[in-house]
Write a protein that holds these residues in place. Structure first.
Motif, PDB file in Angstrom:
ATOM      1  N   GLY A   1      -5.931  -3.197  11.627  1.00 45.46           N
ATOM      2  CA  GLY A   1      -6.306  -3.256  10.219  1.00 45.46           C
ATOM      3  C   GLY A   1      -7.009  -1.629   9.140  1.00 45.46           C
ATOM      4  N   GLN A   2      -7.805  -0.986  10.252  1.00 45.15           N
ATOM      5  CA  GLN A   2      -8.037   0.241   9.945  1.00 45.15           C
ATOM      6  C   GLN A   2      -7.127   1.043   9.319  1.00 45.15           C
ATOM      7  OE1 GLN A   2     -10.326   0.943  13.217  1.00 45.15           O
ATOM      8  NE2 GLN A   2     -12.142   0.018  12.911  1.00 45.15           N
ATOM      9  N   ALA A   3      -6.322   1.164  10.308  1.00 45.98           N
ATOM     10  CA  ALA A   3      -5.104   2.001   9.639  1.00 45.98           C
ATOM     11  C   ALA A   3      -4.329   1.460   8.258  1.00 45.98           C
ATOM     12  CB  ALA A   3      -4.154   2.059  10.676  1.00 45.98           C
ATOM     13  N   LEU A   4      -4.207   0.651   7.906  1.00 44.60           N
ATOM     14  CA  LEU A   4      -3.602  -0.414   6.584  1.00 44.60           C
ATOM     15  C   LEU A   4      -4.464  -0.431   5.891  1.00 44.60           C
ATOM     16  CD1 LEU A   4      -1.820  -3.848   8.588  1.00 44.60           C
ATOM     17  CD2 LEU A   4      -0.838  -1.418   7.306  1.00 44.60           C
ATOM     18  N   ALA A   5      -5.651  -0.124   5.815  1.00 43.73           N
ATOM     19  CA  ALA A   5      -6.690  -0.386   4.797  1.00 43.73           C
ATOM     20  C   ALA A   5      -6.696   1.237   4.725  1.00 43.73           C
ATOM     21  CB  ALA A   5      -8.579  -0.500   5.301  1.00 43.73           C
ATOM     22  N   ALA A   6      -6.866   2.941   5.433  1.00 44.74           N
ATOM     23  CA  ALA A   6      -6.371   3.980   5.030  1.00 44.74           C
ATOM     24  C   ALA A   6      -4.962   3.667   4.434  1.00 44.74           C
ATOM     25  CB  ALA A   6      -6.565   4.279   6.604  1.00 44.74           C
ATOM     26  N   ARG A   7      -4.372   3.297   4.935  1.00 47.60           N
ATOM     27  CA  ARG A   7      -2.995   3.709   4.256  1.00 47.60           C
ATOM     28  C   ARG A   7      -3.539   3.315   2.204  1.00 47.60           C
ATOM     29  NH1 ARG A   7       3.117   1.637   6.329  1.00 47.60           N
ATOM     30  NH2 ARG A   7       2.229   0.082   6.008  1.00 47.60           N
ATOM     31  N   ALA A   8      -4.035   2.374   2.395  1.00 49.71           N
ATOM     32  CA  ALA A   8      -3.512   0.948   1.229  1.00 49.71           C
ATOM     33  C   ALA A   8      -4.816   2.070   0.254  1.00 49.71           C
ATOM     34  CB  ALA A   8      -4.218  -0.043   1.430  1.00 49.71           C
ATOM     35  N   TRP A   9      -5.987   2.396   0.791  1.00 50.21           N
ATOM     36  CA  TRP A   9      -6.794   3.222   0.257  1.00 50.21           C
ATOM     37  C   TRP A   9      -6.341   5.064  -0.199  1.00 50.21           C
ATOM     38  CZ3 TRP A   9     -10.386   7.403   1.990  1.00 50.21           C
ATOM     39  CH2 TRP A   9     -11.674   8.130   1.124  1.00 50.21           C
ATOM     40  N   ALA A  10      -5.465   5.193   0.423  1.00 45.58           N
ATOM     41  CA  ALA A  10      -4.613   6.293  -0.137  1.00 45.58           C
ATOM     42  C   ALA A  10      -3.282   5.990  -1.016  1.00 45.58           C
ATOM     43  CB  ALA A  10      -3.638   6.872   1.431  1.00 45.58           C
ATOM     44  N   TYR A  11      -2.884   5.077  -1.332  1.00 43.77           N
ATOM     45  CA  TYR A  11      -1.272   4.841  -2.206  1.00 43.77           C
ATOM     46  C   TYR A  11      -2.649   4.242  -3.526  1.00 43.77           C
ATOM     47  CZ  TYR A  11       2.111   5.359   0.256  1.00 43.77           C
ATOM     48  OH  TYR A  11       3.924   5.577   1.120  1.00 43.77           O
ATOM     49  N   TYR A  12      -3.728   3.547  -3.073  1.00 50.32           N
ATOM     50  CA  TYR A  12      -4.259   3.646  -4.510  1.00 50.32           C
ATOM     51  C   TYR A  12      -4.761   4.697  -5.244  1.00 50.32           C
ATOM     52  CZ  TYR A  12      -8.282   1.803  -6.701  1.00 50.32           C
ATOM     53  OH  TYR A  12      -9.510   1.835  -7.880  1.00 50.32           O
ATOM     54  N   ASN A  13      -5.967   6.158  -4.640  1.00 54.32           N
ATOM     55  CA  ASN A  13      -5.601   7.034  -4.888  1.00 54.32           C
ATOM     56  C   ASN A  13      -4.170   7.448  -5.548  1.00 54.32           C
ATOM     57  OD1 ASN A  13      -8.375   6.758  -4.847  1.00 54.32           O
ATOM     58  ND2 ASN A  13      -7.843   7.635  -2.718  1.00 54.32           N
ATOM     59  N   LEU A  14      -3.692   7.711  -5.046  1.00 54.92           N
ATOM     60  CA  LEU A  14      -1.787   8.266  -5.472  1.00 54.92           C
ATOM     61  C   LEU A  14      -1.477   7.720  -6.535  1.00 54.92           C
ATOM     62  CD1 LEU A  14      -0.569   9.052  -2.275  1.00 54.92           C
ATOM     63  CD2 LEU A  14      -1.330  10.720  -3.944  1.00 54.92           C
ATOM     64  N   ALA A  15      -1.824   6.413  -7.288  1.00 53.04           N
ATOM     65  CA  ALA A  15      -1.584   5.667  -8.177  1.00 53.04           C
ATOM     66  C   ALA A  15      -1.952   5.562  -9.336  1.00 53.04           C
ATOM     67  CB  ALA A  15      -0.739   4.013  -8.004  1.00 53.04           C
ATOM     68  N   ASN A  16      -3.095   6.528  -8.847  1.00 51.55           N
ATOM     69  CA  ASN A  16      -4.101   6.220  -9.846  1.00 51.55           C
ATOM     70  C   ASN A  16      -4.181   7.794 -10.458  1.00 51.55           C
ATOM     71  OD1 ASN A  16      -4.451   3.503 -10.425  1.00 51.55           O
ATOM     72  ND2 ASN A  16      -6.457   3.474  -8.943  1.00 51.55           N
ATOM     73  N   LEU A  17      -3.948   8.776 -10.084  1.00 51.22           N
ATOM     74  CA  LEU A  17      -3.099  10.120  -9.787  1.00 51.22           C
ATOM     75  C   LEU A  17      -2.367  10.327 -10.769  1.00 51.22           C
ATOM     76  CD1 LEU A  17      -5.556  11.505  -6.912  1.00 51.22           C
ATOM     77  CD2 LEU A  17      -6.684  11.332  -8.668  1.00 51.22           C
ATOM     78  N   TYR A  18      -1.205   9.951 -10.236  1.00 50.58           N
ATOM     79  CA  TYR A  18       0.229   9.927 -11.163  1.00 50.58           C
ATOM     80  C   TYR A  18       0.621   8.850 -11.765  1.00 50.58           C
ATOM     81  CZ  TYR A  18      -0.359  13.951  -7.441  1.00 50.58           C
ATOM     82  OH  TYR A  18      -0.998  14.781  -6.683  1.00 50.58           O
ATOM     83  N   GLY A  19      -0.516   7.870 -11.989  1.00 53.10           N
ATOM     84  CA  GLY A  19       0.584   7.161 -12.992  1.00 53.10           C
ATOM     85  C   GLY A  19      -0.214   6.500 -13.393  1.00 53.10           C
ATOM     86  N   ASP A  20       0.354   5.920 -14.802  1.00 54.58           N
ATOM     87  CA  ASP A  20      -0.904   5.356 -15.328  1.00 54.58           C
ATOM     88  C   ASP A  20      -1.313   4.248 -14.961  1.00 54.58           C
ATOM     89  OD1 ASP A  20       0.438   6.325 -17.957  1.00 54.58           O
ATOM     90  OD2 ASP A  20       1.948   5.041 -17.990  1.00 54.58           O
ATOM     91  N   ALA A  21      -2.604   3.364 -15.592  1.00 50.29           N
ATOM     92  CA  ALA A  21      -3.245   2.241 -14.931  1.00 50.29           C
ATOM     93  C   ALA A  21      -2.418   1.475 -14.920  1.00 50.29           C
ATOM     94  CB  ALA A  21      -4.554   2.010 -16.075  1.00 50.29           C
ATOM     95  N   TYR A  22      -2.973  -0.147 -13.913  1.00 49.93           N
ATOM     96  CA  TYR A  22      -1.905  -1.094 -13.638  1.00 49.93           C
ATOM     97  C   TYR A  22      -1.930  -1.675 -15.421  1.00 49.93           C
ATOM     98  CZ  TYR A  22       0.303  -5.080 -11.462  1.00 49.93           C
ATOM     99  OH  TYR A  22       0.564  -6.178 -11.299  1.00 49.93           O
ATOM    100  N   GLY A  23      -3.103  -2.031 -15.917  1.00 50.52           N
ATOM    101  CA  GLY A  23      -3.282  -2.921 -16.830  1.00 50.52           C
ATOM    102  C   GLY A  23      -2.477  -2.604 -17.966  1.00 50.52           C
ATOM    103  N   VAL A  24      -2.364  -0.680 -17.982  1.00 49.53           N
ATOM    104  CA  VAL A  24      -1.986  -0.122 -19.812  1.00 49.53           C
ATOM    105  C   VAL A  24      -0.207  -0.207 -18.820  1.00 49.53           C
ATOM    106  CG1 VAL A  24      -2.022   2.458 -20.447  1.00 49.53           C
ATOM    107  CG2 VAL A  24      -3.738   1.495 -18.928  1.00 49.53           C
ATOM    108  N   ASP A  25       0.221   0.484 -18.059  1.00 48.78           N
ATOM    109  CA  ASP A  25       1.557   0.562 -17.726  1.00 48.78           C
ATOM    110  C   ASP A  25       2.087   0.358 -16.801  1.00 48.78           C
ATOM    111  OD1 ASP A  25       4.502   0.342 -18.266  1.00 48.78           O
ATOM    112  OD2 ASP A  25       4.727   1.592 -19.319  1.00 48.78           O
ATOM    113  N   LYS A  26       2.106  -0.814 -15.639  1.00 51.65           N
ATOM    114  CA  LYS A  26       2.471  -1.165 -14.813  1.00 51.65           C
ATOM    115  C   LYS A  26       3.961  -0.861 -14.383  1.00 51.65           C
ATOM    116  CE  LYS A  26       3.215  -6.079 -15.332  1.00 51.65           C
ATOM    117  NZ  LYS A  26       2.898  -7.205 -14.371  1.00 51.65           N
TER     118      LYS A  26
END
Length: 372
Positions: free
Chosen positions: A12-37
């Motif tokens: 569970g902790q490993a999955l959470a760490a990966r989710a947190w990492a991808y959350y940051n990556l998606a928001n740095l390199y892509g548009d915000a979900y509500g703007v253009d998913k």
């Protein structure tokens, strides 16, 4: 059948760490979900992929990263950590999962779920006393904002004077952000200051106004400029090392997510009450908001800018709320070379994919990089 509760918690902790990492990556390199998913974010790398697959791995859409990695991992982590009890706040537990889900649903514009999980995340954590909002000259780890034992910290990094990040010198967060600790700020007068316009909008009755210097101020053997922060102090004036703890999640953020989420879900009276409970703790003169719609959301945004300053939220808030950046105005305190304004959607709101990724991943040609 041979899996132990400890192993389940580790997963569970490993999955959470990966989710947190991808959350940051998606928001740095892509548009915000509500703007253009449907916009492109980052390639997804998961267990079981071959080297060939990793070497030809196109950028996934923001929607795919959220659904196939972030949400999927957090939902499983919520199950895995349901009965887990942690020994310290630098370990991911169920409250942290709730907080990460609250952030995720807020980005996905699911106000009801964002509010629900934010409320769960802050259970058991009260707001800190206002005299702990800023650094004061005192020994011990309870005198500044940089202590993981702070009552409202849900999750953080517990840094000691033996931690590698502290013993390696001044290449760290504290060195860059603190106006009073030894490091890059002191060596190069690179003080991190609040925007003058934002500072001017903070009521004098708000305890958070004291987080920044209202005038040039003598600090040890140097003078910190007006608007420099004293939110991030130093642990000890005796040895002045870099062992400040790092905040990753606080109850304050969850109050603000809950208020915004409730408003976006149409529960404006409840949203106004939650916001009042939070802001009135910081400002005795605060009057419960009667605003609705975008006006109320802007009020929450204003409170986020003050409360979460320096903690890494503003960049994403600008993107998801379609806010431009204004630094060139009468009375600005920004450096001359930084007095530039950026409209919503400007290229500065998306990081460039690193050359190393493009060189080694045939699935991302240079032509598909984010604009300069």
């Amino acid at each position: 059948d041979d899996v132990t509760p400890q192993q389940v918690a580790f997963r569970g902790q490993a999955l959470a760490a990966r989710a947190w990492a991808y959350y940051n990556l998606a928001n740095l390199y892509g548009d915000a979900y509500g703007v253009d998913k449907t916009s492109k974010a980052v390639p997804i790398v998961l267990e079981g992929m071959t080297l060939a697959e990793k070497g030809n791995n196109p950028r996934a859409t923001v929607e795919k990263v959220y659904n196939d990695v972030i949400l999927k991992d957090l939902i499983q982590a919520e199950k895995d950590l349901a009965k887990f009890s942690r020994a310290s706040k630098d370990v991911i537990n169920l409250n942290v999962i709730y907080g990460l889900l609250a952030r995720t649903y807020l980005m996905m514009e699911d106000g009801a779920k964002a509010a629900e999980y934010a409320n769960k995340a802050r259970k058991g954590y009260k707001l800190m006393d206002n005299d702990l909002l800023h650094w004061v000259e005192a020994e011990g780890r309870t005198a500044s904002f940089s202590d993981i034992n702070n009552v409202e910290w849900i999750w953080g990094c517990d840094v000691t004077d033996k931690s590698r990040i502290a013993t390696s010198g001044i290449v760290n967060f504290t060195s860059h952000i603190s106006s009073v600790a030894y490091g890059y700020v002191e060596a190069g007068d690179m003080y991190k200051c609040i925007d003058a316009s934002l500072y001017g909008d903070i009521p004098v009755t708000d305890a958070r106004k004291s987080v920044w210097f209202g005038e040039d101020t003598q600090v040890y053997d140097r003078v910190a400029p007006t608007y420099a922060n004293i939110k991030f102090g130093r642990m000890s004036s005796a040895n002045n090392n870099m062992d400040n703890d790092y905040p990753l999640m606080r109850a304050s953020e969850m109050y603000l997510i809950e208020a915004e989420g409730l408003a976006r879900a149409g529960q404006i009276a409840e949203a106004q009450q939650v916001l009042f409970e939070f802001v009135s703790h910081r400002d005795d003169n605060y009057v419960k908001s009667t605003k609705t719609g975008d006006a109320f959301n802007d009020e929450v945004y204003f409170q986020r800018r003050i409360e979460l300053w320096g903690e890494g939220f503003s960049y994403v808030d600008h993107k998801r709320l379609k806010k431009g950046i204004v630094r060139d105005y009468t009375g600005t305190n920004h450096n001359v070379d930084a007095r530039k304004n950026f409209e919503t959607g400007a290229s500065v709101f998306k990081f460039r994919i690193p050359d190393a990724e493009i060189n080694y991943n045939e699935g991302i040609p240079a032509s598909e990089n984010n604009p300069i």
